[in-house]
Write a protein that holds these residues in place. Sequence first.
Motif, mmCIF file in Angstrom:
data_model
loop_
_atom_site.group_PDB
_atom_site.id
_atom_site.type_symbol
_atom_site.label_atom_id
_atom_site.label_comp_id
_atom_site.label_asym_id
_atom_site.label_seq_id
_atom_site.Cartn_x
_atom_site.Cartn_y
_atom_site.Cartn_z
ATOM 1 N N ASP A 9 0.826 -1.206 0.000
ATOM 2 C CA ASP A 9 0.000 0.000 0.000
ATOM 3 C C ASP A 9 0.859 1.255 0.000
ATOM 4 O O ASP A 9 0.534 2.257 -0.656
ATOM 5 N N LEU A 10 1.972 1.213 0.721
ATOM 6 C CA LEU A 10 2.900 2.347 0.706
ATOM 7 C C LEU A 10 3.486 2.537 -0.680
ATOM 8 O O LEU A 10 3.560 3.658 -1.204
ATOM 9 N N GLU A 11 3.897 1.449 -1.296
ATOM 10 C CA GLU A 11 4.509 1.513 -2.625
ATOM 11 C C GLU A 11 3.538 2.100 -3.650
ATOM 12 O O GLU A 11 3.931 2.883 -4.521
ATOM 13 N N SER A 12 2.261 1.767 -3.551
ATOM 14 C CA SER A 12 1.283 2.283 -4.518
ATOM 15 C C SER A 12 1.021 3.767 -4.340
ATOM 16 O O SER A 12 0.457 4.412 -5.234
ATOM 17 N N SER A 13 1.441 4.337 -3.213
ATOM 18 C CA SER A 13 1.222 5.759 -2.948
ATOM 19 C C SER A 13 2.416 6.625 -3.326
ATOM 20 O O SER A 13 2.338 7.850 -3.244
ATOM 21 N N ARG A 14 3.513 6.022 -3.727
ATOM 22 C CA ARG A 14 4.722 6.795 -4.062
ATOM 23 C C ARG A 14 4.633 7.381 -5.456
ATOM 24 O O ARG A 14 4.099 6.762 -6.375
ATOM 25 N N SER A 15 5.195 8.571 -5.623
ATOM 26 C CA SER A 15 5.291 9.200 -6.945
ATOM 27 C C SER A 15 6.615 8.811 -7.585
ATOM 28 O O SER A 15 7.523 8.292 -6.931
#
Length: 600
Positions: A373-379
């Motif tokens: 979930d963290l990875e999917s939020s990174r730009s």
Amino acid sequence: MKLYGGGLIVHTLKSYGVKHLFALPGHQILSVFDSCQEEGLDLVSPRHEASAVFMAQALSLAGLEPGVALLAGGPELTNALTGIAQAYYSNTPLVVISGSNTPAKRDKGFPQDMDQFQVVRPFTKWARGCHDVKRIPEYLAMAFRQAQRGRPGPVYLEVPYDVMETRVAGGDVNVPEKPARLRAGVDPEAIKALAVLLKQAERPVAIAGSGALWSDAQLELQEFVQKTGVPLVLSSAAMAMPFPSEAVIGLGGLGIARPSIKAITSADLLLLLGTRLNFALGFGQPPFISARQKIAQVDIEAEEIDANRRVDLGIVADLKTVLRSFNSLDFSLPSLENWRDELRKSVGKYDIELHRIASSPRQPMHPLRLILDLESSRSDDSYLVLDGANSILWALMAVRTRPQGGIILSTQGELQAIGAGVPQALAIQRAYPGRKVILHTGDGSFGYGAMEMETAVRYRIPLVVVVHNDGGWGMTRDMQVEFFGKRGESAHQFGVVHYEPLVESLGGHGEFVDRAEQFKPALERALGSGRPACVNVLVDPKPKSPGLKMFMLMEVMLGKKTYYDRIPSWLRRLQIVGLDRLANQAMLRYLDHNLHNEME
């Protein structure tokens, strides 16, 4: 205009393009503090001296130039020693400047009087003292030259405070130009030999390490991968490079993820590009790497070639120069499409498995759910800083490189010191205010630098910290139970610590998450708060990462007697006789089962 010696330090640093200086106040270095505002040098004062060094190290990783830390000396130096040693064992270019007592106060029982060189020399590449104010720029030029050239590393320059506070006319001092970066050339015959090895290989794998970052070989490495089709693994400081994710099959070394294990252990040729045959690659020894696998190694230091294992081709040169020379060759290689397709399928299948495990409805959430979930939020231009032990092993299974951003691994090098994450993320966010910087850290490691969240509030630095909270020292807790049973487990536990109210009390944003569906909205609020933020996330402590189990297996195979009887006798025998193809396949099946059977 007359300058104090401290002002001359600041003036020289500015002329070298240094924008940030990290230091705590101390009476020996007050003249430097006095000059920073006048010269426009950004002075960041953290809460601990080790943090100052970790901050400077982070800027080296993110910007390729040596970061600079300033210490007052005495206990400030001893407090900073872990940061200096971390840079030494990870070959990070770093300039540490320290004040000291004057010669007149030596051996008289004056406070903070100590022989500082005895402390720093074992952990620095170069250590000198400057006792003439006019020579300060000269010594700084030496320091920058030593930090960057050859195998990089931390350097130490000591300036007693009587020299710091001596005035000198600016016109009487010569400031040398900033030392240029020099590159060691490469023998054309070595490039041809490398081409021959690649033509003969059917399953080559390239592993790029810190040398790729410090030689600034990012573009050349991308071109090499595109030209040859060789699958690529990034390890250590190389993960800080912006890199398209589709060009990378894995991060870290052996045992982090199933595709990396398959690629490295099944390869017929390993290309070590600025990386060592250390613990991350099983020391190049059976049962992890077969004696029949060929190895070509490129390193800036001749002494590193053949360390732990004799290689088939050693090239002593700057990696950027080697890759540029190789890429200029006009030749064709056999197609590696079948090999690449096999590894791509392995990566795709593994990603599906990770998402399946992460989607479990149980609470608290699986560690993989947090990191995915963290990875999917990174730009694409974000920086992700990883700190801890277990938390890093889980993260490296699922995070991906970014074309404009980087991944900073806080526990680099053989020292593997945890706790650098908060100061490192803070420094990167300070240097790159237009980007999002996220720290993913274990709950134990966050405790080391938690008070640096006050520094972030004081300087209005909006870094976001995501705490992987498994209620204890997760990695050693699991090892304690595996090796000795549960009797000593309590010393590794500290329960659920609520760090988020601490951050809120300091003026930041804090949230606690104990259900999976709460995390992404909480992370979005933290990223949008514009303040230093802590999202404290409860994760399930029961799953065991493959990286942890590989680490335990390596300890056993290298002589740890406890737990040794649980390793199959045939696997222990392979350490002596090496691997043939059938044994390699049997070992892979064993590793695949035993490393992953407790992942859920």
